[in-house]
Each structure stands twice: as C-alpha cells, then as structure tokens.
Motif scaffolding. Structure first.
Motif, PDB file in Angstrom:
ATOM      1  N   ARG A 202       0.860  -1.178   0.000  1.00 23.08           N
ATOM      2  CA  ARG A 202       0.000   0.000   0.000  1.00 23.08           C
ATOM      3  C   ARG A 202       0.900   1.232   0.000  1.00 23.08           C
ATOM      4  NH1 ARG A 202      -2.977  -3.470  -0.573  1.00 23.08           N
ATOM      5  NH2 ARG A 202      -4.551  -4.406   0.768  1.00 23.08           N
ATOM      6  N   ARG A 203       0.664   2.126  -0.939  1.00 20.08           N
ATOM      7  CA  ARG A 203       1.517   3.313  -0.953  1.00 20.08           C
ATOM      8  C   ARG A 203       0.783   4.462  -0.260  1.00 20.08           C
ATOM      9  NH1 ARG A 203      -0.468   7.003  -4.501  1.00 20.08           N
ATOM     10  NH2 ARG A 203      -1.637   6.201  -6.278  1.00 20.08           N
ATOM     11  N   PRO A 204       1.536   5.453   0.262  1.00 22.14           N
ATOM     12  CA  PRO A 204       0.875   6.546   0.976  1.00 22.14           C
ATOM     13  C   PRO A 204       0.012   7.368   0.017  1.00 22.14           C
ATOM     14  CG  PRO A 204       3.244   6.577   1.339  1.00 22.14           C
ATOM     15  CD  PRO A 204       2.983   5.572   0.280  1.00 22.14           C
ATOM     16  N   ASP A 205      -1.018   7.947   0.565  1.00 19.37           N
ATOM     17  CA  ASP A 205      -1.902   8.777  -0.237  1.00 19.37           C
ATOM     18  C   ASP A 205      -1.266  10.155  -0.424  1.00 19.37           C
ATOM     19  OD1 ASP A 205      -5.472   9.519  -0.019  1.00 19.37           O
ATOM     20  OD2 ASP A 205      -4.034   9.548  -1.674  1.00 19.37           O
ATOM     21  N   VAL A 206      -1.465  10.731  -1.590  1.00 15.67           N
ATOM     22  CA  VAL A 206      -0.917  12.086  -1.823  1.00 15.67           C
ATOM     23  C   VAL A 206      -2.026  12.976  -2.345  1.00 15.67           C
ATOM     24  CG1 VAL A 206       1.471  11.517  -2.298  1.00 15.67           C
ATOM     25  CG2 VAL A 206      -0.197  11.365  -4.110  1.00 15.67           C
ATOM     26  N   SER A 207      -1.850  14.262  -2.118  1.00 19.38           N
ATOM     27  CA  SER A 207      -2.756  15.217  -2.764  1.00 19.38           C
ATOM     28  C   SER A 207      -1.895  16.373  -3.241  1.00 19.38           C
ATOM     29  CB  SER A 207      -3.818  15.696  -1.794  1.00 19.38           C
ATOM     30  OG  SER A 207      -3.231  16.501  -0.811  1.00 19.38           O
ATOM     31  N   THR A 208      -2.329  16.961  -4.365  1.00 17.57           N
ATOM     32  CA  THR A 208      -1.531  18.057  -4.923  1.00 17.57           C
ATOM     33  C   THR A 208      -2.386  19.312  -4.957  1.00 17.57           C
ATOM     34  OG1 THR A 208      -2.283  17.359  -7.081  1.00 17.57           O
ATOM     35  CG2 THR A 208      -0.109  16.634  -6.411  1.00 17.57           C
ATOM     36  N   GLN A 209      -1.763  20.418  -4.570  1.00 18.51           N
ATOM     37  CA  GLN A 209      -2.405  21.719  -4.785  1.00 18.51           C
ATOM     38  C   GLN A 209      -1.446  22.505  -5.672  1.00 18.51           C
ATOM     39  OE1 GLN A 209      -2.335  21.354  -0.987  1.00 18.51           O
ATOM     40  NE2 GLN A 209      -4.378  20.426  -1.033  1.00 18.51           N
ATOM     41  N   GLY A 210      -1.725  22.473  -6.956  1.00 14.81           N
ATOM     42  CA  GLY A 210      -0.818  23.159  -7.870  1.00 14.81           C
ATOM     43  C   GLY A 210       0.518  22.445  -7.891  1.00 14.81           C
ATOM     44  N   GLN A 211       1.548  23.117  -7.393  1.00 15.10           N
ATOM     45  CA  GLN A 211       2.869  22.486  -7.395  1.00 15.10           C
ATOM     46  C   GLN A 211       3.192  21.831  -6.072  1.00 15.10           C
ATOM     47  OE1 GLN A 211       4.898  21.988  -9.899  1.00 15.10           O
ATOM     48  NE2 GLN A 211       3.365  22.959 -11.198  1.00 15.10           N
ATOM     49  N   GLU A 212       2.341  22.097  -5.068  1.00 16.98           N
ATOM     50  CA  GLU A 212       2.654  21.558  -3.747  1.00 16.98           C
ATOM     51  C   GLU A 212       2.100  20.158  -3.611  1.00 16.98           C
ATOM     52  OE1 GLU A 212       2.289  24.927  -0.602  1.00 16.98           O
ATOM     53  OE2 GLU A 212       1.343  23.051   0.087  1.00 16.98           O
ATOM     54  N   VAL A 213       2.906  19.291  -3.082  1.00 17.34           N
ATOM     55  CA  VAL A 213       2.492  17.888  -2.919  1.00 17.34           C
ATOM     56  C   VAL A 213       2.495  17.550  -1.441  1.00 17.34           C
ATOM     57  CG1 VAL A 213       3.177  15.516  -3.341  1.00 17.34           C
ATOM     58  CG2 VAL A 213       3.444  17.206  -5.138  1.00 17.34           C
ATOM     59  N   THR A 214       1.364  17.064  -0.941  1.00 17.03           N
ATOM     60  CA  THR A 214       1.335  16.615   0.465  1.00 17.03           C
ATOM     61  C   THR A 214       1.233  15.106   0.488  1.00 17.03           C
ATOM     62  OG1 THR A 214      -0.652  17.936   0.330  1.00 17.03           O
ATOM     63  CG2 THR A 214       0.501  17.893   2.448  1.00 17.03           C
ATOM     64  N   VAL A 215       2.150  14.512   1.192  1.00 16.08           N
ATOM     65  CA  VAL A 215       2.108  13.056   1.359  1.00 16.08           C
ATOM     66  C   VAL A 215       1.520  12.777   2.731  1.00 16.08           C
ATOM     67  CG1 VAL A 215       3.458  10.955   1.490  1.00 16.08           C
ATOM     68  CG2 VAL A 215       4.166  12.788  -0.040  1.00 16.08           C
ATOM     69  N   TYR A 216       0.440  12.015   2.767  1.00 13.88           N
ATOM     70  CA  TYR A 216      -0.197  11.735   4.054  1.00 13.88           C
ATOM     71  C   TYR A 216       0.408  10.493   4.683  1.00 13.88           C
ATOM     72  CZ  TYR A 216      -3.622  15.066   2.438  1.00 13.88           C
ATOM     73  OH  TYR A 216      -4.222  16.188   1.979  1.00 13.88           O
ATOM     74  N   SER A 217       0.595  10.532   5.971  1.00 15.63           N
ATOM     75  CA  SER A 217       1.126   9.349   6.654  1.00 15.63           C
ATOM     76  C   SER A 217       0.005   8.327   6.815  1.00 15.63           C
ATOM     77  CB  SER A 217       1.678   9.736   8.013  1.00 15.63           C
ATOM     78  OG  SER A 217       0.620  10.110   8.857  1.00 15.63           O
ATOM     79  N   PRO A 218       0.341   7.073   7.106  1.00 17.82           N
ATOM     80  CA  PRO A 218      -0.694   6.039   7.222  1.00 17.82           C
ATOM     81  C   PRO A 218      -1.746   6.357   8.277  1.00 17.82           C
ATOM     82  CG  PRO A 218       1.474   5.040   7.236  1.00 17.82           C
ATOM     83  CD  PRO A 218       1.684   6.514   7.196  1.00 17.82           C
ATOM     84  N   GLU A 219      -1.357   7.154   9.300  1.00 16.77           N
ATOM     85  CA  GLU A 219      -2.370   7.457  10.319  1.00 16.77           C
ATOM     86  C   GLU A 219      -3.368   8.476   9.810  1.00 16.77           C
ATOM     87  OE1 GLU A 219       1.011   7.989  11.429  1.00 16.77           O
ATOM     88  OE2 GLU A 219       1.136   5.878  11.978  1.00 16.77           O
ATOM     89  N   GLU A 220      -2.888   9.400   8.954  1.00 15.64           N
ATOM     90  CA  GLU A 220      -3.808  10.443   8.502  1.00 15.64           C
ATOM     91  C   GLU A 220      -4.804   9.913   7.494  1.00 15.64           C
ATOM     92  OE1 GLU A 220      -1.349  13.528   7.046  1.00 15.64           O
ATOM     93  OE2 GLU A 220      -0.176  13.621   8.889  1.00 15.64           O
ATOM     94  N   ARG A 221      -4.269   9.251   6.470  1.00 19.49           N
ATOM     95  CA  ARG A 221      -5.186   8.700   5.469  1.00 19.49           C
ATOM     96  C   ARG A 221      -4.739   7.283   5.155  1.00 19.49           C
ATOM     97  NH1 ARG A 221      -6.574  12.431   0.344  1.00 19.49           N
ATOM     98  NH2 ARG A 221      -6.941  14.405   1.414  1.00 19.49           N
ATOM     99  N   ASP A 222      -5.693   6.414   4.909  1.00 17.90           N
ATOM    100  CA  ASP A 222      -5.338   5.021   4.618  1.00 17.90           C
ATOM    101  C   ASP A 222      -4.481   4.944   3.371  1.00 17.90           C
ATOM    102  OD1 ASP A 222      -8.435   3.482   5.639  1.00 17.90           O
ATOM    103  OD2 ASP A 222      -6.515   3.740   6.661  1.00 17.90           O
ATOM    104  N   PRO A 223      -3.437   4.155   3.413  1.00 17.48           N
ATOM    105  CA  PRO A 223      -2.623   4.008   2.199  1.00 17.48           C
ATOM    106  C   PRO A 223      -3.392   3.227   1.137  1.00 17.48           C
ATOM    107  CG  PRO A 223      -1.787   2.598   3.935  1.00 17.48           C
ATOM    108  CD  PRO A 223      -2.882   3.381   4.532  1.00 17.48           C
TER     109      PRO A 223
END
Lengths: 426, 244
Positions: free
Chosen positions: A161-182
């Motif tokens: 399972r890979r970590p979930d990511v979200s992008t806002q324009g050029q910024e990429v946030t990688v969520y840890s397994p506790e924040e969002r399910d991988p």
C-alpha cells in the motif's frame, strides 16, 4: 566458498530415476512442491516457501523525478539478491551469471508485461512520480529460485500500500498512514513464471526442478504467464533443441499451474486482509509453524535448582528501592549543554550499565524508551511514576544523587538525555 | 571430580558448565590413592584444572572413564581415524583432492590404496566416491585421507562401484546408525536388502535392487532424524506392508 561438487554416482542415479519417471522426493512429473505464502506486519513484505526454497520480497516506494522520456509514468525497479545464506556457492556482492539471469528474467516478466499501471504512479507530471522498488532476497536455495522469486514479487506488489498524496498546484502533500489510509497499487494482471527442466536432450521434462535436478539438467524453459493465458515472456536456456509440440505442451501445463498458483496467492491475500481487519496479530511470528524435534525428547529435564532460592534472595536484597516520584527537574539556563554532564564515570558499574545498554539496544525509537524503562523499573518490584508526555524538558543530572537513584533518574528523563546516553554508549 | 561428573551423566549441559578438580573429597591417608583419569570426548575440554563443556547436549558415559557430550550438528569437523565418504574433485600429480564437506579439501595419495604401486595406479576418476579414513586431521594442517588401514589392507575402504544414491543427514543420525546395537539399523534390515555405506561426515550411500527401493530407503533415513522410535517403527511397518 564453492558449492559441493556433484559426484558421478549421483548424476547417474538421478538420470536413471528420471528415465523411470521417479523424482527424489516422490513427486510426479508435473507436480509443484508445496507453496507457502506468509506476510509480514508491514505492507509489501512477504515470504514464499517453495518446498525448501525460501525467498523474501519487500516493496518500498519513494517520490522521485521521472525519466525524461516518460514524464507521466512512475518508475519500477527490481532487484534479486543472491545471499550467501541461500547456498555456499553464492558470494555477497559479486554479480554471478545466475544473478544476472534471474534479474533479467524478473524484469522481463514484470516490467515488460506492464502488469502495474505506471501512469497511476504519477503525482506531478514531469516532476514527481512514485518509484516502486521490489527487492527479492533469496534465503535458501533448493532449486527453482526463478519461480519462487516471481511469486514473491507479484504477491508483495499486490500486498503493498503506498501513501496517499494530494496536490495543490505544485505543492504535494504526502499523508502518513495514520492520517489517510494508504492505497494499493493498481495491478492489471499477475504474471507468474513456471520453470521446466529438460533432460537427455529434451526427451524428459520435469516441472519445478529441485536443486539436484537442476544440477543434472540439460536445459531450462521458463514461461511467464498470467491466469488469462497470456504469455508474458518465454526464455529457453541451456542450448537444447525443443520441438514445437514440446513448447506447446509446456505452455498448456504452465496455464494450468499458473491458475492454481494465482488462486493460492489470492487466497493468501484474502486471509491476510481478513486477519488485519479483525485486528488480529499478523506477521511472521504468527505464521511460523511450531517446529519441534521430538526425537530424544525427555519429559523431565533435570536442571540445577539447588541454589536458586538463595541466589534469588540475594538479588532482591541487593536491589535498592527505586524512588516513588521523579526528583524535581532542574531547568538549565539556555546555552548550557546537557550531553555528558552530571553523570559519573560509570565504567566500573558493569551490571547496571549492561542492563541499560541491553534495554536501549532493543529500542526502536526514543518513544519506546519510556515504556521500556517503565517495564524495567516494574521488574525490580517498585512502581515509579513516569509521565507519558514526550515533551518534558530535558534535565541535568546532579552528581550528588546516589548511584541507583541517579541511574533511575537518568532513565526517567526524556528522549534528550536518554538518547544522548545511547549515543554515548554507541 | 570423577564422581561429580558421573552424577551428571544423562543431564542436559550447556556451554560454560564446568567441573572443577577441587579437593572436596577427603583423601584417606591409609587407603591407596587411585589416580582418576577422565577421558574427554567431543564436547568436553580441559581448561587448566577444570573440565569445561563447550557444546550443548546430553552428557554420556562409557566404562571405565570416557565422557562426552551428545550434540546435534550438520557441519563436519575432521577427526583422525574417522571414515568418511568423499567426492574426488581433482587429480593433481600424485594426489587426489577430495571434498568431504569440511572447510578444506583433503588430499588422498594414489599410493594409499590396497595393492597400488607406481606402475599399478588405482582406477579413480574425478567425480568418483571414495570411502577413506583420516590419517591427519587437525586444525593446523591440510587433512589427509588414506584408503588402507595400518596393515596395508583395504578393509572395506576404497572407490565405490557404480549405482546407488548419495544423500546428506545430520551427524547425530550417523552416530546412531553406527552405534553397536542400533535400532534404526535393525529396523532397516527387515525392510529390503540393500547396501549401505555410512560416512561420519553425514553422507550416506544406499544401493538397493530397484530405483524405487533406493529412494524409499533414502527418504526413510532422512525422515528418521526427527522421529521417536515408535513413530519410526510405525512408518517402517507401513512401508513394509505397502512394498511388494
């Protein structure tokens, strides 16, 4: 180290037995050995046992810049390590012919077949993509490493399972397994390789050769297929001449075997998912069978017990009572260092230090230091109040505090001092 | 000290256990003092005035004064006088290089066969099996094998004939097979006639009438390692009834 040489007598016997359609372990010509798949606690780690052959696959991921000619696709990297654990003939670090062959075959089987959707691994086109890395370690070689490695690799990829990511324009946030399910990788199909060994210039064929059989074989045919009967790769080595009918027959057999193995993998993945959902313990410790050697087993084992009570009493008396509360912490003036201060040279005190070191060695992180310390204190028969907060201030240890208390004091202090003590010891 | 060691025969000992020569027993001034000699077998070592255990296992005793530790391992360490099955790897000049599963290869001179002379060389090829015993086997020198005993006779040693199967087992099983009144051997005798050569390096060579029987015996011996006597006899009986 060199491998044990094969004697003429073994070679002759094996060939004779194969002519009579007999295998060393009593299997039939088209039988696979017992396959056992088990998973670790982390996602993406799995062990595969093919008879006595044992391999482990581990999948990991990382955000990197993509290749220039493929800005929209993620990167897959495969690596098979032939560890000296597996066989005396394997040397650490040296790229032997077998290692090159296995690596190449695994890449062809998994990369060229496009079983993983690499476009779904793209995060920011041209800038950030996921690099998925599959490492396969061979732990024991009893023949047919290729099949075991391919089963392990594809199972680990399905399990990962890979970590979930979200992008806002050029910024990429990688969520840890506790924040969002991988999230799992998107896998189109599961290619699995099946090996056929040929003997006597192609007259006799065996599926899943064991190590002895591999030594006497003339040639090897490896067919990688998925359960939809699509051939992903075929490779023939050893320079034997194969007839068209033989290759067709092998592909039919491979089709049957692959569907069986794919079912086994799906079942294993399902069991693991159920176990994790139910919250039960999962991991290697649970799936290892209890292997007991019962020959020479004695019902009662005589153990020296004559002076146990005296020794135990002696230890209890020698151990002093730990304090009930933490001594009042002294907040240092900013700019004052704490590393190495306040502790007496404790080289002479071997018992306590060794205990400390043993405890600290087992720690994975500073967080667990507190729990470890609690356990040790409780073990001595006293309860010490230690705050659970991880943000206590770091303190200086006073040299006037008596040895035992000081050691206890040092243990109950936070990450800073304890970690520095750890660093000291290291 | 002899008596202290004697009491612990049959117990499980761990590396680090020791027996000391302390003069606890009273020495009588009138009775003649008999000198106690303790012969240490594998697993026991003399360290100064103490007898130290360095392998974990069960302490065994043989009259009159031999003690040793029965332990399990698969890796063979060569010892003088032990007969092993080796595989000839190379012929270099007058010497054969033989692999026996140890850390080094042993050397076997071509004159160390019965009736071998400079003109009459033994018929040994690379890849053949030989049954030989160690003439020199210590940690300082290259091990040396011979296929004759001290009187110059072969005594069962030498090159193997064709056929048969070679397989590996643990050293413990090999010792159980070679013990004077071995249960496993007597059980095996009732199965079917076969030729069995047991090397102390954990290698066994079996030859029987058919390939099937040879395979059966090999598999039985390999699985007999971890079975109790009862389970083993049950298994052998099952095979006997199934065999024709």
């Amino acid at each position: 180290m060199k491998d044990t040489p094969l004697s003429n007598c073994e070679r002759d016997f094996l060939l004779k037995a194969i002519e009579e359609k007999k295998r060393l372990d009593g299997r039939q010509t088209y039988d696979y050995r017992k396959i056992k798949i088990s998973f670790g606690t982390d996602y993406g780690c799995c062990f595969v046992d093919l008879g006595q052959t044992r391999v482990m696959a581990q999948v990991s991921c990382e955000l990197v810049a993509p290749k220039e000619n493929r800005p929209n696709e993620g990167i897959m990297f495969f690596n098979i390590e032939l560890s000296p654990m597996a066989s005396p003939g394997f040397e650490q670090g040296r790229q032997s012919e077998l290692s090159v062959k296995l690596n190449r075959q695994l890449e062809r089987c998994l990369r060229n077949s496009k079983c993983i959707d690499t476009e779904s691994l793209c995060v920011v086109s041209g800038e950030k993509v996921w690099q998925i890395r599959v490492d396969v370690h061979t732990l024991n070689n009893d023949g047919n490493l290729m099949d075991a490695a391919s089963i392990a690799a594809i199972t680990a990829l399905c399990h990962f399972r890979r970590p979930d990511v979200s992008t806002q324009g050029q910024e990429v946030t990688v969520y840890s397994p506790e924040e969002r399910d991988p999230i799992p990788l998107s896998i189109y199909h599961m290619p699995i390789s099946v090996s056929f060994a040929f003997f006597q210039q192609g007259t006799y064929l065996l599926v899943d050769p064991c190590e002895r059989e591999e030594r006497v074989m003339d040639g090897l045919l490896v067919i990688a297929m998925n359960k939809h009967r699509e051939i992903c790769s075929i490779q023939s080595s050893g320079g034997i001449m194969l007839l068209k009918e033989q290759v067709m027959r092998c592909s039919k057999i491979a089709g049957v075997k692959v569907s069986e193995i794919t079912e086994l993998i799906s079942e294993a993945l399902l069991n693991d998912r159920k176990a994790r959902k139910a919250g039960g313990k999962c991991g290697f410790a649970e799936s290892m069978p209890q292997e007991r050697i019962t020959a020479l087993k004695k019902d009662e084992t005589p153990v020296e017990m004559t002076d146990v009570t005296e020794t135990a009493n002696g230890i209890i008396q020698k151990g002093e009572a730990a304090p009930q509360t933490v001594p009042s912490p002294v907040v240092p003036v900013p700019g004052v260092g704490q590393v190495g201060q306040g502790l007496q040279n404790s080289w002479g005190l071997e018992d306590d230090d060794e205990d400390n070191y043993e405890e600290e060695k087992n720690d994975n992180s500073g967080d667990e230091q507190v729990e470890e310390v609690t356990k040790m204190d409780v073990g001595e028969g006293d309860v010490v109040e230690i705050s659970d907060s991880e943000e206590e201030e770091v303190v200086i240890l006073n040299p006037e505090v008596p040895e035992k208390l000081k050691n206890t004091g040092s243990k109950s202090h936070q990450k800073g001092a304890a970690a520095s003590k750890k660093r000291q010891k290291k | 000290m002899f008596s202290t060691v004697r009491e612990r025969v049959g117990e499980v000992l761990l590396p680090g256990d020791e027996f000391s020569f302390e003069a606890e027993e009273k020495i009588s001034l009138t009775a003649p003092v008999k000198s106690e000699k303790v012969v240490c077998g594998p697993g026991l070592r003399r360290c100064g005035d103490r007898l130290v255990v360095f392998k974990s296992g069960v302490l065994r005793h043989k009259e009159p004064n031999v003690f040793w530790i029965d332990s399990q391992q698969r890796r063979y360490v060569p010892a003088k006088g032990e007969s092993i099955i080796g595989i000839v790897i190379a012929k270099s000049g007058d010497v054969f290089k033989v692999d026996f599963g140890g850390s080094e290869q042993a050397s076997l001179s071509y004159l160390a066969f019965e009736g071998a002379t400079k003109r009459n060389r033994p018929n040994v090829q690379v890849g053949d099996l030989v049954f030989a015993q160690f003439l020199i086997a210590n940690k300082d020198m290259e091990p040396e094998l011979v296929c004759i005993d001290s009187s110059g006779r072969a005594n069962g040693m030498g090159v193997f004939g064709a056929g048969g199967l070679l397989f590996r087992v643990s050293l413990g099983l090999v010792r159980r097979l070679l013990a004077p009144h071995s249960d496993i051997r007597s059980d095996l005798e009732q199965l079917f006639p076969c030729e069995l050569v047991v090397g102390m390096n954990g290698r066994i060579w079996v030859k029987s009438a058919t390939v099937q029987q040879t395979l059966i015996i090999a598999n039985l011996l390999q699985s007999a390692e971890t079975m109790t006597a009862q389970q083993r006899q049950q298994l052998f009986r099952k095979v006997q009834q199934g065999a024709f």
